[in-house]
Design a protein around this motif. Structure first.
Motif, PDB file in Angstrom:
ATOM      1  N   LYS A 251     -33.288 122.660   3.334  1.00 50.22           N
ATOM      2  CA  LYS A 251     -32.080 122.338   4.089  1.00 50.22           C
ATOM      3  C   LYS A 251     -32.410 121.968   5.535  1.00 50.22           C
TER       4      LYS A 251
ATOM      5  N   GLU B 199     -33.368 118.471   5.480  1.00 49.00           N
ATOM      6  CA  GLU B 199     -32.168 117.629   5.456  1.00 49.00           C
ATOM      7  C   GLU B 199     -31.551 117.524   6.840  1.00 49.00           C
TER       8      GLU B 199
ATOM      9  N   HIS C  14     -30.904 114.090   8.976  1.00 51.90           N
ATOM     10  CA  HIS C  14     -29.602 113.676   9.518  1.00 51.90           C
ATOM     11  C   HIS C  14     -29.693 113.446  11.025  1.00 51.90           C
TER      12      HIS C  14
END
Length: 431
Positions: free
Chosen positions: A126, A129, A133
């Motif tokens: 995560k 991720e 982003h």
């Protein structure tokens, strides 16, 4: 629910108590299940390395764990109320398929280090991720900052202050997300430690091959102390939420700007149509609902972090209170990443209304330029400040936003955005 791993002969279970203690665990564990299987594979091979499981049994267990992962991904195996949690489901499946060999899989480990390692692997994914982003957002902002700058009123206290530009606005958020990217990476590095093999928090009387499991699972280092492995639960999750929260704070302020700029009173920005919705009663309305929900999206992230923090008023060692951290972590991270994923496209496609922005730049907004010019010519700044204030409404006579920005030569300001430096910093953080 299948037979409980910890159930003792002659001790009955109460359905209401079990529903309370299990909670949503088995549902939440669907998110962590593949990581739990991966950790189980490393554990099995580690047991084989020290001779606790035979080579043949280890090979068979590894095959069955691969089949379980495939069945879970295809939907052939469902993690549901038959099981207390994902950990017990793995052992139940292996026991069903392999008998005594399956019962050996839990040797030398606890559900405590199972959830620690599965969560740690999940958090690493995560945070990757989150980094991606932040990189995408920073890249879009830099690209748009490099486009011809349009005059934009700069505000302090929500009052018109000085001339700014669309390029300065984008550059500000670009640098913010470069920093957010760095924070995500540093947090990932900090939590990149393998807790598998710490068992219930005090180690076991086996020479577990923790060096192997650390390497096999891709961890940078071993979390050495079993006691600290338990102490770090919640602490590491909070660190990840703080890294996410940093990116969400910038998102909230950006969304606030867009919320204001899209009003008829400002009229600076036009959003892509799919980022707005219609009113259920007023045919004339297009509402910036997506931007408003983005503005609100820091709240569930902050709430999740706060809930985890409130669970940590605990002594050392494992306490069942920590079970509740799983839901907070999952929901907070899921919502935050979903919100951030929308931002690059929105930023790439929003349109500026140049006429409205120019119309909002009034003569008094050049007063600071006048004061600085006089100070540069030798007038004490406070005298120049007072003089400019006294003629503020006339200070901009004959001036233009372009001229004001062209004179803003301090590093990072209108004429010297240093976009190359920001892009170099972003490139230096390439994976």
């Amino acid at each position: 629910m299948s037979d409980l791993l910890w159930q003792k002969a002659g001790v009955a279970t109460n359905a209401r108590i079990m529903a309370f203690t299990a909670g949503d665990d088995v549902i939440l564990d669907r998110e962590f299940f593949l990581h739990d299987i991966a950790a189980s594979k490393a554990h099995v091979q580690g047991l084989a390395n020290i001779g606790v499981v035979s080579g043949d049994d280890a090979a068979a267990l590894l095959r069955e764990l691969d089949v379980l992962a495939t069945d879970f991904e295809s939907g052939a195996f469902v993690l549901d109320a038959r099981y207390e949690d994902g950990h017990s489901a793995i052992e139940a499946r292996l026991t069903e398929r392999m008998g005594d060999a399956g019962r050996r899989v839990h040797t030398g480990r606890s559900r405590n280090d199972q959830i620690l390692v599965a969560t740690r692997l999940w958090l690493k994914d995560k945070l990757d991720e989150l980094e991606a982003h932040c990189r995408a957002i920073a890249t879009v902002c830099l690209d748009r900052a490099a486009q011809p700058a349009l005059p934009l009123p700069g505000y302090t206290h929500l009052q018109r202050a000085v001339v700014s530009s669309t390029a300065m606005w984008f550059a500000g958020f670009a640098e913010g997300y470069i920093d957010n990217l760095l924070r995500a990476r540093q947090t990932r590095e900090w939590i990149d430690a393998n807790p598998l093999g710490t068992a219930a928090g005090y180690g076991v009387n086996l020479p577990l091959d923790r060096a192997y499991t650390t390497q096999a699972l891709g961890f940078a280092r071993m979390q050495v102390s079993p006691v600290y492995a338990q102490l770090s639960r919640g602490k590491f999750e909070m660190a990840a939420m703080e890294a996410l929260g940093s990116a969400m704070l910038d998102l909230r302020r950006l969304a606030w700007d867009l919320s204001l700029f899209t009003t008829a009173e400002f009229g600076f920005v036009v959003l892509p149509a799919e980022y707005t919705t219609g009113s259920s009663i007023m045919p004339n309305k297009r509402n910036p609902d997506v931007v408003e929900l983005l503005r609100a999206s820091y709240a569930p992230v902050a709430a999740a972090r706060c809930e985890i923090e409130q669970l940590l008023s605990l002594p050392s060692g494992y306490q069942r209170d920590l079970q509740f951290s799983k839901g907070s972590l999952y929901h907070g991270v899921r919502h935050g990443l979903m919100a951030l994923a929308l931002l690059p496209d929105l930023l790439a496609r929003l349109q500026w209304n140049e006429a409205a922005m120019r119309a909002a730049i009034e003569p008094a907004m050049y007063a600071t330029d006048v004061a600085i010019e006089q100070a540069a010519a030798g007038v004490p700044f406070r005298d120049a400040y007072r003089a400019a204030a006294n003629v503020a409404t006339h200070a901009g006579s004959g001036r233009t936003p372009e001229a004001s920005l062209a004179q803003r030569v301090s590093p990072g300001a209108g004429l010297d955005l240093r976009l190359d430096a920001l892009r170099a910093r972003l490139d230096a953080l390439a994976s």
